[in-house]
Structures are given as structure tokens and as C-alpha cells.
Motif scaffolding. Sequence first.
Motif, PDB file in Angstrom:
ATOM      1  N   ALA A  78       0.837  -1.204   0.000  1.00 28.76           N
ATOM      2  CA  ALA A  78       0.000   0.000   0.000  1.00 28.76           C
ATOM      3  C   ALA A  78       0.868   1.248   0.000  1.00 28.76           C
ATOM      4  N   TRP A  79       1.905   1.248   0.838  1.00 30.17           N
ATOM      5  CA  TRP A  79       2.833   2.389   0.886  1.00 30.17           C
ATOM      6  C   TRP A  79       3.617   2.516  -0.427  1.00 30.17           C
ATOM      7  N   ALA A  80       4.166   1.396  -0.906  1.00 27.12           N
ATOM      8  CA  ALA A  80       5.026   1.433  -2.096  1.00 27.12           C
ATOM      9  C   ALA A  80       4.241   1.848  -3.336  1.00 27.12           C
ATOM     10  N   PHE A  81       3.010   1.335  -3.494  1.00 23.62           N
ATOM     11  CA  PHE A  81       2.173   1.744  -4.627  1.00 23.62           C
ATOM     12  C   PHE A  81       1.885   3.244  -4.572  1.00 23.62           C
ATOM     13  N   TYR A  82       1.634   3.735  -3.368  1.00 25.31           N
ATOM     14  CA  TYR A  82       1.345   5.173  -3.233  1.00 25.31           C
ATOM     15  C   TYR A  82       2.541   6.006  -3.699  1.00 25.31           C
ATOM     16  N   ILE A  83       3.735   5.640  -3.231  1.00 22.56           N
ATOM     17  CA  ILE A  83       4.945   6.376  -3.614  1.00 22.56           C
ATOM     18  C   ILE A  83       5.178   6.284  -5.121  1.00 22.56           C
ATOM     19  N   PHE A  84       5.018   5.067  -5.658  1.00 17.22           N
ATOM     20  CA  PHE A  84       5.332   4.855  -7.070  1.00 17.22           C
ATOM     21  C   PHE A  84       4.327   5.548  -7.992  1.00 17.22           C
ATOM     22  N   LEU A  85       3.041   5.525  -7.615  1.00 17.98           N
ATOM     23  CA  LEU A  85       1.994   6.066  -8.490  1.00 17.98           C
ATOM     24  C   LEU A  85       1.636   7.520  -8.190  1.00 17.98           C
ATOM     25  N   LYS A  86       2.225   8.072  -7.141  1.00 18.33           N
ATOM     26  CA  LYS A  86       1.929   9.458  -6.761  1.00 18.33           C
ATOM     27  C   LYS A  86       2.199  10.455  -7.879  1.00 18.33           C
ATOM     28  N   PRO A  87       3.267  10.309  -8.675  1.00 18.73           N
ATOM     29  CA  PRO A  87       3.487  11.269  -9.765  1.00 18.73           C
ATOM     30  C   PRO A  87       2.387  11.251 -10.826  1.00 18.73           C
ATOM     31  N   VAL A  88       1.668  10.136 -10.945  1.00 19.83           N
ATOM     32  CA  VAL A  88       0.583  10.049 -11.936  1.00 19.83           C
ATOM     33  C   VAL A  88      -0.608  10.873 -11.465  1.00 19.83           C
ATOM     34  N   HIS A  89      -1.040  10.617 -10.218  1.00 19.32           N
ATOM     35  CA  HIS A  89      -2.153  11.385  -9.633  1.00 19.32           C
ATOM     36  C   HIS A  89      -2.087  11.189  -8.124  1.00 19.32           C
ATOM     37  N   LYS A  90      -1.665  12.204  -7.413  1.00 18.70           N
ATOM     38  CA  LYS A  90      -1.404  12.090  -5.977  1.00 18.70           C
ATOM     39  C   LYS A  90      -2.637  11.651  -5.199  1.00 18.70           C
ATOM     40  N   HIS A  91      -3.760  12.302  -5.435  1.00 16.80           N
ATOM     41  CA  HIS A  91      -4.952  12.031  -4.623  1.00 16.80           C
ATOM     42  C   HIS A  91      -5.545  10.662  -4.931  1.00 16.80           C
ATOM     43  N   LEU A  92      -5.549  10.282  -6.208  1.00 13.88           N
ATOM     44  CA  LEU A  92      -6.069   8.966  -6.581  1.00 13.88           C
ATOM     45  C   LEU A  92      -5.150   7.863  -6.043  1.00 13.88           C
ATOM     46  N   SER A  93      -3.852   8.115  -6.064  1.00 11.62           N
ATOM     47  CA  SER A  93      -2.906   7.158  -5.514  1.00 11.62           C
ATOM     48  C   SER A  93      -3.118   6.978  -4.006  1.00 11.62           C
ATOM     49  N   LEU A  94      -3.381   8.072  -3.316  1.00 14.15           N
ATOM     50  CA  LEU A  94      -3.650   8.014  -1.876  1.00 14.15           C
ATOM     51  C   LEU A  94      -4.931   7.237  -1.600  1.00 14.15           C
ATOM     52  N   LEU A  95      -5.953   7.466  -2.407  1.00  7.88           N
ATOM     53  CA  LEU A  95      -7.216   6.739  -2.247  1.00  7.88           C
ATOM     54  C   LEU A  95      -6.990   5.234  -2.446  1.00  7.88           C
ATOM     55  N   GLY A  96      -6.185   4.892  -3.448  1.00  4.31           N
ATOM     56  CA  GLY A  96      -5.870   3.490  -3.687  1.00  4.31           C
ATOM     57  C   GLY A  96      -5.175   2.857  -2.491  1.00  4.31           C
ATOM     58  N   ALA A  97      -4.262   3.603  -1.869  1.00  2.00           N
ATOM     59  CA  ALA A  97      -3.559   3.095  -0.689  1.00  2.00           C
ATOM     60  C   ALA A  97      -4.529   2.869   0.462  1.00  2.00           C
ATOM     61  N   TRP A  98      -5.479   3.791   0.650  1.00  5.68           N
ATOM     62  CA  TRP A  98      -6.465   3.626   1.722  1.00  5.68           C
ATOM     63  C   TRP A  98      -7.366   2.428   1.479  1.00  5.68           C
ATOM     64  N   PHE A  99      -7.710   2.183   0.219  1.00  3.16           N
ATOM     65  CA  PHE A  99      -8.511   1.002  -0.107  1.00  3.16           C
ATOM     66  C   PHE A  99      -7.758  -0.270   0.288  1.00  3.16           C
ATOM     67  N   ARG A 100      -6.469  -0.321  -0.007  1.00  2.00           N
ATOM     68  CA  ARG A 100      -5.700  -1.525   0.329  1.00  2.00           C
ATOM     69  C   ARG A 100      -5.553  -1.675   1.844  1.00  2.00           C
ATOM     70  N   LEU A 101      -5.357  -0.572   2.542  1.00  2.00           N
ATOM     71  CA  LEU A 101      -5.265  -0.634   3.999  1.00  2.00           C
ATOM     72  C   LEU A 101      -6.593  -1.061   4.620  1.00  2.00           C
ATOM     73  N   ALA A 102      -7.706  -0.614   4.032  1.00  2.00           N
ATOM     74  CA  ALA A 102      -9.023  -1.050   4.512  1.00  2.00           C
ATOM     75  C   ALA A 102      -9.184  -2.556   4.318  1.00  2.00           C
ATOM     76  N   TYR A 103      -8.755  -3.040   3.141  1.00  2.00           N
ATOM     77  CA  TYR A 103      -8.789  -4.486   2.891  1.00  2.00           C
ATOM     78  C   TYR A 103      -7.937  -5.232   3.914  1.00  2.00           C
ATOM     79  N   THR A 104      -6.750  -4.688   4.217  1.00  2.00           N
ATOM     80  CA  THR A 104      -5.857  -5.317   5.177  1.00  2.00           C
ATOM     81  C   THR A 104      -6.490  -5.388   6.560  1.00  2.00           C
ATOM     82  N   ALA A 105      -7.226  -4.345   6.942  1.00  2.00           N
ATOM     83  CA  ALA A 105      -7.913  -4.350   8.233  1.00  2.00           C
ATOM     84  C   ALA A 105      -8.972  -5.450   8.287  1.00  2.00           C
ATOM     85  N   VAL A 106      -9.691  -5.643   7.178  1.00  2.00           N
ATOM     86  CA  VAL A 106     -10.698  -6.708   7.123  1.00  2.00           C
ATOM     87  C   VAL A 106     -10.026  -8.076   7.197  1.00  2.00           C
TER      88      VAL A 106
END
Length: 237
Positions: A78-106
Motif C-alpha cells: 500500500a505504501w510502495a504503490f502510493y509512492i510509485f503512483l503518486k506522480p501520476v495522480h497524488k490524490h487517486l494514488s492516496l485513495l488506492g492506498a487507503w482502499f488496500r489498507l481497509a482491505y488489510t484491516a478486514v
Amino acid sequence: MVPSRLELKEQRTAALTAGIALIVMTLAAFFSYGFVHESFMAQGDASLTFQAVTSSRTLFKAEILGWIIILICDIVVAWAFYIFLKPVHKHLSLLGAWFRLAYTAVLGTALLNLIVVLLLSGRSGYLSFVNTGQLQAYVRMYLEAFGLIWSMGLIIFGGHLLIVGILAFKSGRIPKIIGIFLLTASIGYMAVHLCNLFLPDYETLTKLLNVVFMIPMVAGELGFGVWLLARGGKGSV
């Protein structure tokens, strides 16, 4: 804007981290789910399932360890994808990281059911008042609860892959075929596990969807991980 040498180094580090974590996660999932968990659930009834778990508690503990490794790798990815994809679209990359962290919590919540199974299969003194038939039913129930809760998490995981797939397409650097696999996998995860949760009587449909989406669900993120190891971060995304 041309990325600086420091930014390229950060991108490469994130790509390597994600790629390694995805490979480790794939191997752990093959062992914990594909080899151990499926062998227990294939027993067919509560009595046989209970016997399988109690006679192979060391293997069952190894399965739990595998899931813990998967959970840790998911957080890292989740962290690495956010860092890697942040230059493409920072906010969308952050949302993607939160989705993965939510999945991890489940997933972490689902793992609590396996801990309960481990306790029940140990025949500790405080369980002496529970008869064998009840213990067998409880073990089977908690194993199935793990699967259903994890299934709910995989719907969220499908949302994560949808965002990653969109970012892969937008990057212009990541091969389009990887983006296609990621987007198809996201649809597959959501369709299969929505059916698994809400249409349990339509088992044939769920199996059919699994077959149809099997290749993209396996190759999507794993293929992205291999590309990240080989090419990710070597230039702007």
C-alpha cells in the motif's frame, strides 16, 4: 516536469519494495490458502475438518504465520504503490492506498477466526464443558467465518485494483496490458466475492466467474510486481 535524480531513486526503491513484497505475498498465499486452508476445508463435514485441524496443529499454525506475512506485505505494498503512483495522480494514488489498507484491516479481522480455531483445537482445560460435537461445529463455523469475512475484504481489494489499473493506464509508462489485467482483475474480484457473499445458493455461478477471471486475477498484480522489479522506477512513470 522531468523528475530529479532523488525522485527517480525514490521511485525505484518503491518499485523494488512493491515487487519483492508482491512475490513474497504470492508465495505465502499459495501456501496458506492454496495448500493448507483448502485442504482443511475440503474435508466435507465438521467432524473430518476438526480431526484434520487437531492432527495438524503445527501446519495450521504455519498457515496463520503465512497470513500474518501476507498482512504485513499488504501494508508495505500500500505504501510502495502510493509512492510509485503518486506522480501520476497524488490524490487517486492516496485513495488506492487507503482502499488496500481497509482491505488489510478486514483480513486482520478475519484472521481472528483462525486464532479462535487454534484455541478450540487445543482442547484446553477451560473447554472441558464443551462436548466434542460442539467443538467440531465451532471449528467448522469459525473456518467458514474466516472465508466469508475475507471475501468481504476482497470486494474492497477489487476497488483498490480498479484505482491502480486506472493509474497504470494514465501513467503512459506502465505497459497497457498490465493496466488491462489490473482492471479486469478488479471486476473479477468484486463479481466473484459479491456472488460468494450474497448469492451463496448460486455456487455454480461463482465457480464460473472464478474460471473466467482466474488468469487476470492471478496475472494482474503479480505481473505488475514482476514489471516493477524489472523496469519500475527506471525513468518517469
